[in-house]
Design an enzyme around this catalytic site. Structure first.
Site, PDB file in Angstrom:
ATOM      1  N   GLU A   1       0.881  -1.183   0.000  1.00 26.89           N
ATOM      2  CA  GLU A   1       0.000   0.000   0.000  1.00 26.89           C
ATOM      3  C   GLU A   1       0.903   1.213   0.000  1.00 26.89           C
ATOM      4  O   GLU A   1       1.513   1.535   1.021  1.00 26.89           O
ATOM      5  CB  GLU A   1      -0.867   0.001   1.268  1.00 26.89           C
ATOM      6  CG  GLU A   1      -1.884  -1.109   1.336  1.00 26.89           C
ATOM      7  CD  GLU A   1      -3.062  -0.879   0.411  1.00 26.89           C
ATOM      8  OE1 GLU A   1      -3.142   0.174  -0.247  1.00 26.89           O
ATOM      9  OE2 GLU A   1      -3.906  -1.777   0.331  1.00 26.89           O
TER      10      GLU A   1
ATOM     11  N   CYS B   1      -1.936   9.152   2.427  1.00 24.19           N
ATOM     12  CA  CYS B   1      -1.631   8.526   1.141  1.00 24.19           C
ATOM     13  C   CYS B   1      -2.671   8.902   0.093  1.00 24.19           C
ATOM     14  O   CYS B   1      -2.372   9.097  -1.065  1.00 24.19           O
ATOM     15  CB  CYS B   1      -1.559   7.014   1.300  1.00 24.19           C
ATOM     16  SG  CYS B   1      -3.038   6.334   2.039  1.00 24.19           S
TER      17      CYS B   1
ATOM     18  N   GLU C   1       4.623  13.014  -4.733  1.00 20.43           N
ATOM     19  CA  GLU C   1       3.832  13.108  -3.506  1.00 20.43           C
ATOM     20  C   GLU C   1       4.545  14.100  -2.581  1.00 20.43           C
ATOM     21  O   GLU C   1       5.687  13.881  -2.185  1.00 20.43           O
ATOM     22  CB  GLU C   1       3.790  11.712  -2.858  1.00 20.43           C
ATOM     23  CG  GLU C   1       2.845  11.608  -1.698  1.00 20.43           C
ATOM     24  CD  GLU C   1       2.800  10.192  -1.130  1.00 20.43           C
ATOM     25  OE1 GLU C   1       3.854   9.537  -1.029  1.00 20.43           O
ATOM     26  OE2 GLU C   1       1.700   9.740  -0.778  1.00 20.43           O
TER      27      GLU C   1
HETATM   28  P1  NAD Z   1       8.183   4.818   4.940  1.00 21.45           P
HETATM   29  O1  NAD Z   1       8.194   4.029   3.700  1.00 21.45           O
HETATM   30  O2  NAD Z   1       9.356   5.696   5.236  1.00 21.45           O
HETATM   31  O3  NAD Z   1       8.032   3.877   6.234  1.00 21.45           O
HETATM   32  C1  NAD Z   1       6.976   2.980   6.385  1.00 21.45           C
HETATM   33  C2  NAD Z   1       7.399   1.916   7.371  1.00 21.45           C
HETATM   34  O4  NAD Z   1       8.490   1.206   6.801  1.00 21.45           O
HETATM   35  C3  NAD Z   1       7.903   2.412   8.730  1.00 21.45           C
HETATM   36  O5  NAD Z   1       7.530   1.507   9.737  1.00 21.45           O
HETATM   37  C4  NAD Z   1       9.407   2.390   8.555  1.00 21.45           C
HETATM   38  O6  NAD Z   1      10.107   2.226   9.781  1.00 21.45           O
HETATM   39  C5  NAD Z   1       9.579   1.161   7.700  1.00 21.45           C
HETATM   40  N1  NAD Z   1      10.814   1.154   6.908  1.00 21.45           N
HETATM   41  C6  NAD Z   1      11.581   2.202   6.511  1.00 21.45           C
HETATM   42  N2  NAD Z   1      12.661   1.772   5.828  1.00 21.45           N
HETATM   43  C7  NAD Z   1      12.563   0.425   5.786  1.00 21.45           C
HETATM   44  C8  NAD Z   1      13.354  -0.594   5.202  1.00 21.45           C
HETATM   45  N3  NAD Z   1      14.470  -0.315   4.534  1.00 21.45           N
HETATM   46  N4  NAD Z   1      12.948  -1.885   5.334  1.00 21.45           N
HETATM   47  C9  NAD Z   1      11.812  -2.189   5.988  1.00 21.45           C
HETATM   48  N5  NAD Z   1      11.018  -1.262   6.573  1.00 21.45           N
HETATM   49  C10 NAD Z   1      11.395   0.023   6.460  1.00 21.45           C
HETATM   50  O7  NAD Z   1       6.820   5.626   4.888  1.00 21.45           O
HETATM   51  P2  NAD Z   1       6.295   6.701   5.920  1.00 21.45           P
HETATM   52  O8  NAD Z   1       7.083   7.958   5.706  1.00 21.45           O
HETATM   53  O9  NAD Z   1       6.212   6.120   7.282  1.00 21.45           O
HETATM   54  O10 NAD Z   1       4.795   6.905   5.412  1.00 21.45           O
HETATM   55  C11 NAD Z   1       4.480   7.762   4.404  1.00 21.45           C
HETATM   56  C12 NAD Z   1       4.253   7.032   3.104  1.00 21.45           C
HETATM   57  O11 NAD Z   1       3.318   5.978   3.293  1.00 21.45           O
HETATM   58  C13 NAD Z   1       3.650   7.911   2.035  1.00 21.45           C
HETATM   59  O12 NAD Z   1       4.251   7.642   0.807  1.00 21.45           O
HETATM   60  C14 NAD Z   1       2.189   7.481   2.031  1.00 21.45           C
HETATM   61  O13 NAD Z   1       1.528   7.761   0.839  1.00 21.45           O
HETATM   62  C15 NAD Z   1       2.286   6.042   2.315  1.00 21.45           C
HETATM   63  N6  NAD Z   1       1.039   5.512   2.883  1.00 21.45           N
HETATM   64  C16 NAD Z   1       0.266   4.671   2.128  1.00 21.45           C
HETATM   65  C17 NAD Z   1      -0.955   4.206   2.620  1.00 21.45           C
HETATM   66  C18 NAD Z   1      -1.839   3.289   1.814  1.00 21.45           C
HETATM   67  O14 NAD Z   1      -2.662   2.590   2.409  1.00 21.45           O
HETATM   68  N7  NAD Z   1      -1.717   3.244   0.502  1.00 21.45           N
HETATM   69  C19 NAD Z   1      -1.375   4.604   3.885  1.00 21.45           C
HETATM   70  C20 NAD Z   1      -0.556   5.462   4.623  1.00 21.45           C
HETATM   71  C21 NAD Z   1       0.658   5.891   4.107  1.00 21.45           C
END
Ligand code: NAD
Length: 480
Positions: free
Chosen positions: A249, A283, A382
């Site tokens: 997602e 998102c 985004e």
């Molecule tokens: P992110 O990708 O930085 O982090 C998401 C999660 O992944 C966190 O728990 C983080 O600790 C973990 N993570 C980071 N690096 C990692 C790695 N190398 N390996 C494994 N896990 C890792 O995203 P964010 O900044 O927390 O959230 C914002 C993003 O999420 C935006 O792009 C938003 O659009 C998206 N989002 C999507 C949905 C959806 O349902 N489509 C919902 C909410 C947020």
């Protein structure tokens, strides 16, 4: 400062290296709590606990309707603690308190919805020939991993965890390092109910450490990742090397398409809410506004007036807009606003807002940028802030082309009174959800949610998400 612990195999624990990560309050910049900096060793213990629990008679012998009752108990506990949780989520993420309440109510609904589904996912029989009974059963996949982002922590945890447990799986959650507090509360509730230890586990830590270890763990049977495209791609690559299925997602650049024949008041409210909710850190934020050219001036004048009236302030004051999560996110949004200064025409906002009384939160004005080139970064990337980019179209065909002109395809809003246009656009726009004369359908617990194109693959929410957490077995029985 409050110390939060991880919850693994029914026990509260710290990380193996005994290091901590501070959790900061976005509204003030002050420290709220500290969490363990989970390491691969800690993740390994949690995954093994989930695997042992999955293979145990204690969990296998729980009947599907009993799993449903356990989830109902969690829903009831969230409801009993609604005020505390709303305040916690709001403080941790920086979202206005009423949005914190909306998130808690959604979490309750996820647990209720999937509780009801626990004993209703059925198999099939397939007619082959006389003397051969062929049937298909849906079995749990096993150990499921859930990597959660910081922007809607309790909602995103609840939607996948409840579905996974309903189907008989066990769970390891990795909450976001910035916003882990409500996940720890959910762990507390699982600790209070009579569920075998190891079914629900919560690890904390940085993405590159705990998150990466979880994504690469060979004993994971399904991985649900919600977050950015960049991280999602890295996570999927790791999982794929173990042939672990993933649901991704990811982000969006979702359009609201406004026709001249719309109900203007409803469209103004929908377009505004879609970009200011959670300070645009959503998102599915409606971050692009596509307006029919003949209607542009009338609509934009009114929209700018609305934006100028929006109130901004700390989360618990429940203004229209709260702070941005942290300095890193703030700098990212400000960088886009610098581009807007050069390339676009800023009609409202465009800059920071000073926090009150020496507090250190990062606040940004709700911003409207006109004259955005459709191929520019402002149009394509985004931003994750309260920033709306405006485009115009002449015909329904133009609107469809513009709507489809990014790499994303998460959500689309269409505002028109014309049923033909509404259906034509709904069928031609490439996004996982389309809303006509509304945006979000009030949360949409029951509705499949997920992306076309780079917004991800697989679907969460609704009945369909249950199938992420089952695998199909075909059994053919020859009898005489
Ligand atoms: P992110 O990708 O930085 O982090 C998401 C999660 O992944 C966190 O728990 C983080 O600790 C973990 N993570 C980071 N690096 C990692 C790695 N190398 N390996 C494994 N896990 C890792 O995203 P964010 O900044 O927390 O959230 C914002 C993003 O999420 C935006 O792009 C938003 O659009 C998206 N989002 C999507 C949905 C959806 O349902 N489509 C919902 C909410 C947020």
């Amino acid at each position: 400062m409050k110390t939060i612990e991880m919850y693994v195999n029914g026990e509260w624990c710290n990380s193996s290296n005994e290091e901590w990560i501070p959790v900061t309050e976005p509204s003030t910049g002050s420290e709220l709590a500290r969490i363990p900096r989970g390491q691969s060793k800690d993740v390994d213990i949690a995954v093994n606990a989930a695997k042992d629990a999955f293979e145990s008679d204690a969990w296998r012998s729980v009947k599907p309707f009993e799993r449903g009752r356990m989830l109902t108990e969690i829903a009831a506990k969230i409801n009993e603690n609604r005020d505390e949780l709303a305040e916690l989520e709001s403080t941790d993420v920086g979202k206005p308190l009423s949005q914190g309440y909306a998130d808690i109510d959604a979490a309750i609904r996820y647990f209720e919805f999937y509780a009801g589904a626990a004993d209703k996912v059925m198999g099939d029989t397939i007619p082959i020939e006389d003397g051969l009974l062929d049937y298909v059963v849906r079995e749990p996949v096993g150990v499921t991993a859930h990597i959660v982002p910081w922007n809607y922590p309790i909602q995103i945890l609840s939607r996948s965890v409840a579905a996974a447990i309903a189907m008989g799986n066990t769970v390891v959650v990795k909450s976001a390092e910035d916003t882990p507090l409500t996940a720890a509360k959910i762990a507390e509730y699982f600790d209070q109910i009579n569920i075998p230890k190891g079914v629900f586990n919560h690890v904390t830590g940085y993405g590159k450490e705990a998150g990466a270890s979880l994504a690469a763990h060979p004993l994971i049977d399904h991985l649900t990742f919600t977050g950015s495209v960049e991280t999602g791609t890295a996570v999927a690559n790791r999982a794929t090397s173990n042939v672990t299925p993933v649901t991704l997602e990811l982000g969006g650049k979702s359009p609201n398409i406004v026709f001249a024949d719309c109900d203007i008041e409803k469209a103004l409210t929908g377009v505004t809410k879609a970009i200011i909710q959670n300070s645009g850190q959503t998102c599915s934020a409606g971050s692009r506004l596509l307006i029919e050219e003949s209607f542009k001036d009338e609509f934009l004048d009114k929209l700018v007036a609305r934006f100028k009236e929006l109130s901004i302030g700390p989360a618990l004051e429940d203004k229209d807009i709260g702070p941005i999560l942290n300095e890193k996110q703030y700098n990212r949004v400000m960088n886009f606003l610098e581009i807007a200064e050069e390339e676009g025409n800023i009609l409202a906002g465009g800059g920071p807002v000073a926090p009150k009384n020496g507090e250190n939160g990062c606040y940004i004005e709700p911003t409207i940028i006109d004259n955005v080139a459709p191929d520019s970064r402002l149009a394509q990337e985004e931003i994750f802030g309260p920033v709306l980019a405006v485009f115009t179209f002449k015909s329904a065909e133009d609107a469809i082309d513009l709507a489809n002109s990014t790499d994303y395809g998460l959500v689309t809003g269409i505002w028109t009174q014309n049923i033909n246009k509404a259906h034509l656009l709904s069928s031609r726009i490439r996004s996982g959800q389309v809303f006509v004369n509304n945006y979000g359908a009030g949360g949409g617990i029951q509705m499949p949610f997920g992306g076309y194109k780079k917004s991800g693959f697989g679907r969460e929410k609704g009945w369909i998400a249950l199938y992420n957490y089952t695998q199909v077995k075909n059994v053919a029985v020859r009898y005489d």
